[in-house]
Write a protein that holds these residues in place. Sequence first.
Motif, PDB file in Angstrom:
ATOM      1  N   UNK A 100       3.146  15.365  -4.033  1.00 62.14           N
ATOM      2  CA  UNK A 100       2.889  16.267  -2.918  1.00 62.14           C
ATOM      3  C   UNK A 100       2.801  15.491  -1.606  1.00 62.14           C
ATOM      4  N   UNK A 101       3.350  16.088  -0.541  1.00 62.59           N
ATOM      5  CA  UNK A 101       3.322  15.449   0.778  1.00 62.59           C
ATOM      6  C   UNK A 101       1.899  15.373   1.298  1.00 62.59           C
ATOM      7  N   UNK A 102       1.596  14.271   1.956  1.00 67.73           N
ATOM      8  CA  UNK A 102       0.293  14.095   2.587  1.00 67.73           C
ATOM      9  C   UNK A 102       0.265  14.876   3.903  1.00 67.73           C
TER      10      UNK A 102
ATOM     11  N   UNK B  16       0.845  -1.197   0.000  1.00 66.91           N
ATOM     12  CA  UNK B  16       0.000   0.000   0.000  1.00 66.91           C
ATOM     13  C   UNK B  16       0.881   1.249   0.000  1.00 66.91           C
ATOM     14  N   UNK B  17       0.337   2.321  -0.577  1.00 73.53           N
ATOM     15  CA  UNK B  17       1.103   3.561  -0.752  1.00 73.53           C
ATOM     16  C   UNK B  17       0.377   4.684  -0.031  1.00 73.53           C
ATOM     17  N   UNK B  18       0.978   5.182   1.059  1.00 69.69           N
ATOM     18  CA  UNK B  18       0.373   6.246   1.847  1.00 69.69           C
ATOM     19  C   UNK B  18       1.203   7.530   1.844  1.00 69.69           C
ATOM     20  N   UNK B  19       2.343   7.539   1.178  1.00 73.61           N
ATOM     21  CA  UNK B  19       3.195   8.733   1.196  1.00 73.61           C
ATOM     22  C   UNK B  19       2.865   9.720   0.082  1.00 73.61           C
ATOM     23  N   UNK B  20       2.099   9.283  -0.923  1.00 66.99           N
ATOM     24  CA  UNK B  20       1.683  10.181  -2.002  1.00 66.99           C
ATOM     25  C   UNK B  20       0.542   9.511  -2.756  1.00 66.99           C
TER      26      UNK B  20
END
Length: 572
Positions: free
Chosen positions: A209-211, A180-184
């Motif tokens: 862009x930063x979350x 899973x990808x939560x950084x962008x």
Amino acid sequence: MIFEVWAPRATSIELSLPDSRRPLRRRDNGWWSVEAPEAGHGTDYRYFVDGEGPYPDPRSRRQPEGIFGPSRVYDHARFTWSDHEWKGRDLRGSIIYELHVGAFTAEGTFTAALDRLDHLVELGVDFVELMPVAPVPGGRNWGYDGVDLYAVNETYGGPDGLKELVDGCHRAGLGVILDVVYNHLGPSGNFLHPFGPYFAGYAGSFWGEAVNLDGPDSDEVRRYFIDNAVQWLRDYHIDGLRLDAVHALHDRRAVHLLAELAAEVDALACSVGRPLTLIAESDLNDPRMITPLEAGGLGMTAQWNDDVHHALHTAVSGERHGYYADFASMEALAKALTHGFVHDGGYSSFRGRSHGAPARGVPGYRLVCCLQNHDQVGNRPAGDRLPLTALKLGAGLLLTSPFTPMLFMGEEWGARTPFPFFTDHVEPALREGEAERRAREFEGFGYDWIAPDPSAEDTFLRAKLEWSELKDEEHWSLLCWYRDLIALRKAMPELTDPRLDRVRVEFDEASRWLMVHRSSLSVMVNFCPDSVTLTVPLGGLLLASDEGVTAGRDWVRLPGQTLAIYRSEINS
């Protein structure tokens, strides 16, 4: 049914159904809701925010027409599971197999992957790790350009297809880890901006862009990602998550998002009665990442460890460019095998500074290590893989190491198919600029960047595994080597022992041989083309990569580029 959406700064939200539109009512904490009795499983819908739209639901469970189409109501309770006896699988003592659903089979679907589970069971792996399955632009993508994070790529088979694959894996005794990808979020089809401050307003990494994890209104943003993680583990029966590039999560709060997530997942594991695993991709070499919450760490079960990969890669390939420069010696490989981190506070020439901290007391199973993975293959210009001889040597060391080994699809038979980077952006600017962006990302890595066009369909098609290669003797022979190594690992407790302080290594820098002692077992490898004879305690040969390996009562002769596993009569 009730529709809910978070939009703290909106003045009006409207729900668009196939035959009607109706306003939502503002509630507390920026949430809006409306009841639509006529809607249910299978109903398509969208939202208008302050008159703009329509947009898909930020928590859409299904996007049947892709990232630019409507959301569709999906009821998790309608799927019938058959894995009621599944008690989960612990990471300790396990082997992971990473695959890309679209390239694993010719069909590129969850259903087609089910037909290959027997191969994985016979290989002896314990977990299947799926690269990201969130909806992406177009019909092909590595998965890291995902949006609509609660949904499942329809190209692969949608939410029911994923559940069928997980169900089948559990029936076969295989756990499932989801990347899973939560950084962008991806640059195409990302419609979170109109709903609220999901992003921090600055570039968080090369990818986007930063979350917003620590700014105003970030409580609900954090909840968005934590609830997403819980969905996979609870509603899809996933056994673990691999969290992409956690070093790109910008969070200055006292309680880091990862620690908050670890606590939530631990509570869920208690509820469902099976172990749940969190694996972080981190290049920080910070042991706090994998230190339990109760000991003041971030609580990740494990993390990817590139240092072991780099040391193995340089030893078997001879490459020394870019970040490989610090790993080119037998001394570096010996340190990787006994300490986990090579960069544990010392100087990193690639970064131009000191890096990392010692992993003292960290059990080896908390470090997921590989000879190949999607990044280390796909981030090469042509996506080329290691040759068969290199795989034999590297696999011999990896699968007898104290770490959690991970294999990359096709590695076990020496697949010749490359795994280059591929995308299918629909916007012309993104599509035409992808190759240049990709080249910029790897400036300074030491590559002469001549790569296939990421947007070309043929780039993706060439990445699909050719299962017919298994009919060739050299590929079948390598598969048998991997099977034998895995079987030996599972039969010998010395090889799964995670205590790094019990691993002892001897080596000769000039002659380029190395010997790893695991209690009564010794793993000997000769990286040179010339033969070498090594003295060992009294014992016998267990397994060799080549018929030319010979042994006496206290010696082993290794021809060039061979590996042998020897068992002494007494502990070394």
